[in-house]
Design an enzyme around this catalytic site. Structure first.
Site, mmCIF file in Angstrom:
data_model
loop_
_atom_site.group_PDB
_atom_site.id
_atom_site.type_symbol
_atom_site.label_atom_id
_atom_site.label_comp_id
_atom_site.label_asym_id
_atom_site.label_seq_id
_atom_site.Cartn_x
_atom_site.Cartn_y
_atom_site.Cartn_z
ATOM 1 N N THR A 37 1.014 -1.201 0.025
ATOM 2 C CA THR A 37 0.032 -0.033 0.154
ATOM 3 C C THR A 37 0.718 1.326 0.086
ATOM 4 O OG1 THR A 37 -0.210 0.048 2.464
ATOM 5 C CG2 THR A 37 -1.805 -1.310 1.160
ATOM 6 N N GLY A 38 2.068 1.113 0.530
ATOM 7 C CA GLY A 38 2.959 2.278 0.310
ATOM 8 C C GLY A 38 3.557 2.576 -1.146
ATOM 9 N N ASP A 58 9.403 -7.715 3.894
ATOM 10 C CA ASP A 58 8.066 -7.638 4.480
ATOM 11 C C ASP A 58 8.370 -7.804 6.252
ATOM 12 O OD1 ASP A 58 5.385 -8.395 5.613
ATOM 13 O OD2 ASP A 58 4.908 -9.089 3.579
ATOM 14 N N SER A 84 1.317 -0.829 7.883
ATOM 15 C CA SER A 84 0.056 -1.676 7.805
ATOM 16 C C SER A 84 -0.841 -0.985 6.808
ATOM 17 C CB SER A 84 -0.927 -1.470 8.988
ATOM 18 O OG SER A 84 -2.117 -2.001 8.972
ATOM 19 N N ALA A 128 2.296 2.140 16.355
ATOM 20 C CA ALA A 128 1.237 2.965 15.671
ATOM 21 C C ALA A 128 0.013 2.369 15.668
ATOM 22 C CB ALA A 128 1.664 3.390 14.412
ATOM 23 N N TYR A 159 -8.556 -5.092 10.850
ATOM 24 C CA TYR A 159 -7.533 -3.675 11.162
ATOM 25 C C TYR A 159 -7.789 -3.526 12.731
ATOM 26 C CZ TYR A 159 -5.651 0.915 10.768
ATOM 27 O OH TYR A 159 -4.710 2.074 10.943
ATOM 28 N N LYS A 163 -5.022 -4.132 15.305
ATOM 29 C CA LYS A 163 -4.196 -3.220 16.281
ATOM 30 C C LYS A 163 -4.491 -3.534 17.794
ATOM 31 C CE LYS A 163 -2.893 -0.398 13.078
ATOM 32 N NZ LYS A 163 -1.475 -0.126 12.670
ATOM 33 N N ARG A 200 -9.738 7.244 1.077
ATOM 34 C CA ARG A 200 -9.996 8.019 2.310
ATOM 35 C C ARG A 200 -10.795 9.274 2.071
ATOM 36 N NH1 ARG A 200 -6.488 5.807 6.184
ATOM 37 N NH2 ARG A 200 -7.808 6.586 7.871
HETATM 38 N N1 UDP Z 1 -16.241 8.921 3.797
HETATM 39 C C1 UDP Z 1 -17.183 9.644 2.716
HETATM 40 N N2 UDP Z 1 -16.930 9.657 1.134
HETATM 41 C C2 UDP Z 1 -15.772 8.995 0.666
HETATM 42 C C3 UDP Z 1 -14.933 8.459 1.666
HETATM 43 C C4 UDP Z 1 -15.298 8.311 3.056
HETATM 44 O O1 UDP Z 1 -18.371 9.994 3.248
HETATM 45 O O2 UDP Z 1 -15.689 9.135 -0.309
HETATM 46 C C5 UDP Z 1 -16.636 8.735 4.951
HETATM 47 C C6 UDP Z 1 -16.681 7.418 5.451
HETATM 48 O O3 UDP Z 1 -17.911 6.553 5.423
HETATM 49 C C7 UDP Z 1 -16.235 7.993 7.079
HETATM 50 C C8 UDP Z 1 -15.293 9.052 6.683
HETATM 51 O O4 UDP Z 1 -15.806 9.713 5.603
HETATM 52 O O5 UDP Z 1 -17.638 8.006 7.695
HETATM 53 C C9 UDP Z 1 -14.082 8.988 7.178
HETATM 54 O O6 UDP Z 1 -13.832 7.899 6.223
HETATM 55 P P1 UDP Z 1 -12.255 7.472 5.997
HETATM 56 O O7 UDP Z 1 -12.113 6.299 4.992
HETATM 57 O O8 UDP Z 1 -11.403 8.658 5.681
HETATM 58 O O9 UDP Z 1 -11.631 6.965 7.317
HETATM 59 P P2 UDP Z 1 -12.229 6.427 8.833
HETATM 60 O O10 UDP Z 1 -12.267 7.508 9.685
HETATM 61 O O11 UDP Z 1 -13.530 5.822 8.522
HETATM 62 O O12 UDP Z 1 -11.263 5.269 9.318
#
Ligand code: UDP
Length: 326
Positions: A37-38, A58, A84, A128, A159, A163, A200
């Site tokens: 993923t990096g 790894d 991770s 982390a 995950y 953790k 994200r």
């Molecule tokens: N989210 C969203 N639209 C996107 C991606 C994420 O509305 O295109 C929402 C997701 O459902 C969550 C929040 O944004 O409620 C943060 O999501 P992210 O995947 O960044 O990380 P999380 O905090 O859930 O680990």
């Protein structure tokens, strides 16, 4: 004598920023990454630096170059474990949902291998961990004494439980082998070098807004997150590793400024002058409704205080995405 730091996950978003900061601070840095993923591009500027070494391997591999002592060259003084997958987005090829077994192994066997290494070298160790150990929290803000509300068999469990297992393993090595450990729980972090296809929320919204494509809000957008700019997070990680006061502690790191996801969408639309419409999609299973760190402990032990306001951090991140799409 120059001190040597191993950064597991050094090719990742947070890991690569950390490597850059440590090199600038005068440490010799060894980064290990398997690049599932990096991204090697993240550390490209460091590759010609004499203080920096990349080990493509790894951490779950018992015969890795780490376990062989890098040909007997290096004594390690500090070990950061940031290796991770970290995105929960099932559509992303980089997410932990796309790499469930690898995620569990990096956060179990991988953690054990790095803790053994720390013991052998007498190195300080930082794990982390994540705000995900709190699951969908029933209290807000979350402080370190909250035990969490995690579904152990849901899609995020690989995950979350990885953790949690690693936290337990880290404390077991502290109690049993007296390894010098600390655990940090990282809350949502954003900034340049986030992968555009990570899935994200910040990277999705910025790339969508810049392309004038619909901004995809999952669910109503009333769920909250608290976003920490990468420079503040790196500052927290360095303070946690190099402070005596963090030994044996678990410490939240993040920015307590809380924002509903719909407000984040509106802010990014405004900052990019975008024509995108806001659309609503399905809320992923077990998506936490609230997330906000209580950073009292980090303030007290480390004098950690995030400085970068969200508008400023987003502006820098938007600039990065603009430049990387040229
Ligand atoms: N989210 C969203 N639209 C996107 C991606 C994420 O509305 O295109 C929402 C997701 O459902 C969550 C929040 O944004 O409620 C943060 O999501 P992210 O995947 O960044 O990380 P999380 O905090 O859930 O680990």
């Amino acid at each position: 004598m120059m001190q040597t730091v191993l950064v597991a996950g050094g090719g990742g978003f947070i890991g690569s920023h950390l490597c850059g900061a440590l090199v600038a601070d005068g440490y010799r840095v060894m980064a290990v990454d398997n690049f599932i993923t990096g991204n090697k591009k993240n550390i490209e500027p460091l590759l010609n630096n004499k203080q920096f070494v990349l080990i493509e391997d790894d951490i779950i591999n018992e015969n890795s170059r780490l376990r062989q002592g890098f040909g007997g060259q290096a004594k390690l003084n500090y070990i950061f474990h940031l290796a991770s997958p970290a995105s929960p987005n099932k559509k992303s090829p980089r997410s932990y949902i796309s790499h469930p077994i690898e995620t569990m192994l990096a956060n179990s066997l991988g953690t054990k291998n790095l803790l053994d290494l720390a013991g052998e070298h007498g190195a300080a160790f930082l794990y982390a961990s994540s705000s995900e150990v709190y699951g969908d929290p029933l209290v807000s803000p979350q402080n370190e004494d909250y035990f969490g509300n995690v579904n152990s068999i849901g899609p995020r469990s690989v995950y979350d439980e990885g953790k949690r297992f690693s936290e337990a393993m880290t404390m077991a090595y502290s109690r049993t082998h007296n390894v010098n450990v600390r655990i940090v729980r990282i809350f949502n972090t954003y900034g340049p070098k986030m992968a555009a296809d990570d899935g994200r929320v910040v990277s999705n919204f910025i790339t969508q807004a810049l392309e004038n494509k619909p901004i995809t809000i999952y669910g109503s957008g009333s769920q909250t997150r608290s976003f920490c700019y990468i420079d503040d997070m790196v500052d927290g990680l360095i303070k946690a590793m190099f402070s005596d006061k963090s030994r044996g502690e678990v410490i939240n790191l993040g920015n307590p400024q809380e924002l509903p996801i719909i407000e984040l969408a509106k802010l990014i639309k405004k900052l990019t002058n975008s024509q995108s419409e806001l659309i609503h999609g399905e809320l992923p299973q077990d998506d936490p409704q609230k997330r906000k760190p209580d950073i009292t402990r980090a303030k007290r032990l480390l004098s950690f205080l995030p400085k970068v306001p969200i508008e400023e951090g987003l502006a820098k991140t938007i600039q990065y995405f603009k430049e990387s799409s040229l």
